[in-house]
Design an enzyme around this catalytic site. Structure first.
Site, PDB file in Angstrom:
ATOM      1  N   TYR A 145     -10.996  11.973   6.309  1.00 16.55           N
ATOM      2  CA  TYR A 145     -10.921  12.602   7.625  1.00 16.55           C
ATOM      3  C   TYR A 145      -9.947  13.776   7.552  1.00 16.55           C
ATOM      4  O   TYR A 145      -9.318  13.999   6.521  1.00 16.55           O
ATOM      5  CB  TYR A 145     -10.498  11.601   8.705  1.00 16.55           C
ATOM      6  N   GLU A 174       1.934  11.281   0.520  1.00 20.24           N
ATOM      7  CA  GLU A 174       1.212  12.490   0.898  1.00 20.24           C
ATOM      8  C   GLU A 174       2.046  13.740   0.592  1.00 20.24           C
ATOM      9  O   GLU A 174       2.819  14.168   1.437  1.00 20.24           O
ATOM     10  CB  GLU A 174       0.845  12.424   2.378  1.00 20.24           C
ATOM     11  N   ASP A 220       0.870  -1.177   0.000  1.00 23.66           N
ATOM     12  CA  ASP A 220       0.000   0.000   0.000  1.00 23.66           C
ATOM     13  C   ASP A 220       0.908   1.229   0.000  1.00 23.66           C
ATOM     14  O   ASP A 220       1.794   1.343   0.853  1.00 23.66           O
ATOM     15  CB  ASP A 220      -0.891  -0.007   1.248  1.00 23.66           C
ATOM     16  N   ASP A 248       1.331   5.155   0.499  1.00 21.84           N
ATOM     17  CA  ASP A 248       0.699   6.322   1.117  1.00 21.84           C
ATOM     18  C   ASP A 248       1.597   7.535   0.882  1.00 21.84           C
ATOM     19  O   ASP A 248       2.338   7.970   1.762  1.00 21.84           O
ATOM     20  CB  ASP A 248       0.492   6.056   2.611  1.00 21.84           C
TER      21      ASP A 248
END
Length: 383
Positions: free
Chosen positions: A219, A145, A141, A143
């Protein structure tokens, strides 16, 4: 129509012995097929597998592995041990998938350089293959950012979106070959920002071709800051008066409009809250001026909210039936807390079912209280 044709072909196959390909993967999935992806973060100590309800999860994304010199490397001292313990959970749930999540907010600084050239991309891809072999993983995965954006002050480029597509394409091809060697399927997923600027800088319609799931971080839509305004940080729907205009529903619609099939989208829920202090008392603190600051109760992780805040002292729970989100308010403390609870999570699961989405993701496992939020997910899916 497609389903009827598939049933007809299946009946013909029974009588003729001819094999039939699976139904198209863009068909809506049943509740039993919805994924429940839990991010597990244990930077300071070995995991205790007895504390992880493996039977209530479909996937564990272990966070985080780091990126050093374009290579995936362990992030923390106990990672080797933790990967072994996570794989041992398959004795209790044989269908559980274990992935390593690479990067995160803190360790996304090397992605842009890694993705920039064919040589550096291949170094990353080769390291991913070896990392999967070494830890007996079911996939990776990513991630990042964020592509094309600074995130935590990271180096970024205008062509990060295009370059990331090349990373994913090469990694998917490498995993296809590795699948033949290992004799089992391998997954490739990413975590994505739920805000419009992320999608504007992305090439997500191209990325999704190589991905099993896209985990939307639905979120932190509203975030405490000096001189800011309170709001729901993980709302299902946005309110007209919410200046952010952000919500899980908006993120899903924007991802879909950018070219991502609905069945690949996984909605993230928050096992933690966000807290504003020095808040005006009107409207029980909702959409009022407030500041970032440390509340008297400390952490806003859900387990601490249950222990110290919900139903305690001067704090009262309120429900926003537009946003489908709760909040906690203390006029005495002048403190506002936005968070997810079993009711808001059930509303999100219902939405996921109605929209034909892939399932639920949450950050992160050890912030739950006696599996209350995880149970809310399973109960809403009638598992």
């Amino acid at each position: 129509m497609i389903k009827n044709i598939f049933l007809l072909l299946t009946c013909l196959a029974i009588f003729t012995g001819v094999s039939v390909a699976a139904a198209p993967d863009n068909e809506d999935k049943s509740q039993a097929d919805k994924v429940i992806i839990g991010y597990v973060f244990s930077p300071d100590k070995p995991l205790d597998p007895a504390t992880i309800a493996a039977e209530k999860l479909t996937h564990v994304n272990y966070a985080f592995s780091n990126l050093v010199d374009h290579k995936i490397v362990n992030g923390f001292e106990f990672d080797d041990q933790n990967y072994r313990r996570l794989n041992d959970l398959k004795k209790r749930n044989s269908s559980l998938k274990i992935l390593s999540s690479v990067g995160g907010w803190t360790w996304s600084g090397g992605f842009s350089d890694m993705a920039a050239t064919e040589e550096s991309r291949q170094i990353f891809i080769n390291s991913a293959v070896e990392f999967v072999r070494r830890h007996q993983l079911d996939g990776i995965d990513i991630d990042w950012e964020y592509p094309g954006l600074p995130g935590a002050g990271n180096k970024h480029r205008a062509d990060d979106g295009t370059n990331f597509a090349l990373v994913l394409k090469g990694l998917r091809a490498a995993f296809d070959s590795l699948e033949e060697e290992l004799g089992r399927p391998l997954m490739l997923t990413i975590a994505t920002g739920g805000f419009p600027d992320f999608l504007a800088k992305s090439d997500i319609g191209e990325w999704q071709k190589y991905l099993d799931y896209i985990n939307i971080m639905a979120y932190d839509f509203n975030f405490p800051r000096a001189g800011g305004t309170t709001g729901h940080h993980t709302a299902l729907y946005s309110r007209a008066e919410d200046d952010s205009g952000q919500s899980a529903d908006a993120a899903v619609r924007n991802h879909n409009a950018a070219g991502v099939p609905l069945h690949k989208l996984v909605v993230g829920v928050a096992f933690y809250g966000r807290t504003w202090v020095n808040v005006n008392s009107q409207e029980a603190g909702l959409n009022q001026p407030g500041d970032a600051g440390e509340p008297s109760f400390g952490s806003a992780r859900y387990n601490n909210l249950v222990a110290s805040v919900i139903g305690k002292g001067t704090y009262q729970r309120h429900w926003d039936d537009i946003a489908k989100a709760p909040w906690l308010w203390s006029a005495q403390e002048k403190t506002f807390v936005s968070y997810d609870d079993p009711e808001s999570i059930a509303a999100k699961v219902k939405y996921i079912q109605e929209r034909g989405l892939g399932g639920v993701m949450f950050w992160q496992y050890t912030s739950d209280h006696n599996n209350q939020l995880l149970d809310a997910i399973n109960n809403a899916l009638e598992r």
